[in-house]
Each structure stands twice: as C-alpha cells, then as structure tokens.
Design a protein around this motif. Sequence first.
Motif, short mmCIF file in Angstrom:
data_model
loop_
_atom_site.label_atom_id
_atom_site.label_comp_id
_atom_site.label_asym_id
_atom_site.label_seq_id
_atom_site.Cartn_x
_atom_site.Cartn_y
_atom_site.Cartn_z
N LYS A 53 28.26 3.57 -0.15
CA LYS A 53 26.99 2.96 -0.56
C LYS A 53 27.11 2.13 -1.84
O LYS A 53 26.30 1.25 -2.09
CB LYS A 53 25.93 4.04 -0.76
CG LYS A 53 25.55 4.75 0.51
CD LYS A 53 24.53 5.82 0.25
CE LYS A 53 24.20 6.57 1.53
NZ LYS A 53 23.23 7.65 1.31
N ALA A 54 28.10 2.42 -2.64
CA ALA A 54 28.27 1.68 -3.91
C ALA A 54 28.62 0.21 -3.67
O ALA A 54 28.46 -0.61 -4.58
CB ALA A 54 29.34 2.35 -4.76
N GLU A 56 26.96 -1.92 -2.02
CA GLU A 56 25.72 -2.69 -2.21
C GLU A 56 25.50 -3.00 -3.69
O GLU A 56 25.02 -4.07 -4.05
CB GLU A 56 24.53 -1.92 -1.66
CG GLU A 56 24.58 -1.71 -0.16
CD GLU A 56 23.48 -0.77 0.34
OE1 GLU A 56 22.55 -0.45 -0.44
OE2 GLU A 56 23.55 -0.36 1.50
N ARG A 57 25.85 -2.05 -4.55
CA ARG A 57 25.68 -2.24 -5.99
C ARG A 57 26.71 -3.23 -6.53
O ARG A 57 26.43 -3.97 -7.47
CB ARG A 57 25.77 -0.91 -6.72
CG ARG A 57 24.57 -0.03 -6.36
CD ARG A 57 24.44 1.23 -7.16
NE ARG A 57 24.70 1.03 -8.55
CZ ARG A 57 25.61 1.71 -9.23
NH1 ARG A 57 26.35 2.62 -8.65
NH2 ARG A 57 25.78 1.49 -10.52
N LYS A 60 25.61 -6.77 -6.56
CA LYS A 60 24.67 -7.18 -7.61
C LYS A 60 25.35 -7.46 -8.95
O LYS A 60 24.71 -7.93 -9.88
CB LYS A 60 23.61 -6.09 -7.80
CG LYS A 60 22.75 -5.87 -6.58
CD LYS A 60 21.79 -4.73 -6.79
CE LYS A 60 20.98 -4.46 -5.53
NZ LYS A 60 20.08 -3.32 -5.69
N LEU A 61 26.65 -7.15 -9.05
CA LEU A 61 27.37 -7.39 -10.30
C LEU A 61 27.61 -8.88 -10.50
O LEU A 61 27.83 -9.62 -9.55
CB LEU A 61 28.72 -6.67 -10.30
CG LEU A 61 28.69 -5.15 -10.32
CD1 LEU A 61 30.10 -4.60 -10.19
CD2 LEU A 61 28.03 -4.65 -11.59
N LYS A 100 24.14 -6.21 -18.52
CA LYS A 100 24.27 -7.42 -17.71
C LYS A 100 24.61 -8.55 -18.67
O LYS A 100 24.18 -8.53 -19.82
CB LYS A 100 22.96 -7.73 -16.98
CG LYS A 100 22.56 -6.71 -15.95
CD LYS A 100 23.55 -6.65 -14.84
CE LYS A 100 22.93 -7.02 -13.52
NZ LYS A 100 23.93 -7.05 -12.46
N GLU A 106 19.84 -2.31 -15.98
CA GLU A 106 18.74 -1.55 -15.42
C GLU A 106 19.09 -0.07 -15.51
O GLU A 106 20.24 0.31 -15.46
CB GLU A 106 18.51 -1.95 -13.97
CG GLU A 106 18.13 -3.41 -13.81
CD GLU A 106 18.06 -3.83 -12.36
OE1 GLU A 106 17.98 -2.95 -11.49
OE2 GLU A 106 18.10 -5.03 -12.10
N ASP A 108 18.69 2.33 -13.32
CA ASP A 108 19.11 2.99 -12.08
C ASP A 108 20.51 2.56 -11.65
O ASP A 108 20.84 2.66 -10.48
CB ASP A 108 18.11 2.69 -10.96
CG ASP A 108 18.05 1.21 -10.62
OD1 ASP A 108 17.49 0.88 -9.56
OD2 ASP A 108 18.55 0.38 -11.41
N GLN A 109 21.34 2.15 -12.55
CA GLN A 109 22.65 1.61 -12.17
C GLN A 109 23.78 2.62 -12.21
O GLN A 109 24.92 2.24 -12.30
CB GLN A 109 22.99 0.44 -13.10
CG GLN A 109 22.15 -0.77 -12.85
CD GLN A 109 22.42 -1.40 -11.51
OE1 GLN A 109 23.56 -1.63 -11.15
NE2 GLN A 109 21.39 -1.65 -10.74
N GLN A 110 23.50 3.94 -12.12
CA GLN A 110 24.59 4.90 -12.20
C GLN A 110 24.71 5.68 -10.90
O GLN A 110 23.74 6.11 -10.32
CB GLN A 110 24.37 5.88 -13.34
CG GLN A 110 25.51 6.85 -13.45
CD GLN A 110 25.71 7.34 -14.85
OE1 GLN A 110 25.15 6.82 -15.78
NE2 GLN A 110 26.52 8.35 -14.99
N ASP A 111 25.97 5.86 -10.45
CA ASP A 111 26.29 6.68 -9.29
C ASP A 111 26.95 7.96 -9.75
O ASP A 111 27.65 7.97 -10.73
CB ASP A 111 27.32 5.96 -8.39
CG ASP A 111 26.65 5.14 -7.32
OD1 ASP A 111 25.43 5.21 -7.20
OD2 ASP A 111 27.38 4.42 -6.62
#
Length: 112
Positions: A53-54, A56-57, A60-61, A100, A106, A108-111
């Motif tokens: 799933k990461a 997808e993140r 956004k980088l 950024k 943001e 919510d950017q941690q897994d």
Amino acid sequence: MKNIAEFRIIGRVGKTEILDKVAYINIAANYGRKVSGQWDDDTHWNRVTVFGKAIERVAKLGRGDLIHVAGRVRQTSYERQGATTYGVDLIAEAFAVLAKFGRPAEDDQQDD
C-alpha cells in the motif's frame, strides 16, 4: 534472540520510479567530511524498495521532499554469463514525510 539487519535514512527524494507491484525511491543523504581543512557535504544516494500500500504514498512524493525511511537489508546474488553479481536491497518497512519541498508535511504521512 532474533537476528536483524536494518537501516534508517533521513534524506531528500531525488526521483521515484513506480512499477506494477514495486516502487523505488532514490534518497540523498549528506555526510560532512573535511577536504583541505574545510567541511564539505559528501552526498550518498540510496535506492530504497517499497512494496504494498505504501506505493500509493510514493506516488505523492516530490523531488526535494525530506523523508525518514526505516526497513530491512536484504543481500542478493545472481549469476550472469558465468559471473556472480552481489547486491544489497534496502526494503522499506515504514516511511514518513518530514517536510514537503517548500511546505510542511501532512500529519497522515507515516506508515507502521
């Protein structure tokens, strides 16, 4: 006791490459070293592999984003034309965007 090989990198994103089931992040980490009596940055590039799933993140980088990545180290080897080639893979298990490029990260950017 569990044996482990792990890494931790805090650095800036150079580029990302997203494939079908895997993504790669090139991360620049800087170390200081003395050259002729002056401190200079010595930049090292690290290629980190991301699964699941990461991915997808990773999409956004942006170039220049400051990220913190932690994960495991995996050694690989393969034979090609009679010669054995060895390598090391850095597999991300968690990453967070610290800043950024030009704006705050943001929340919510941690897994995990």
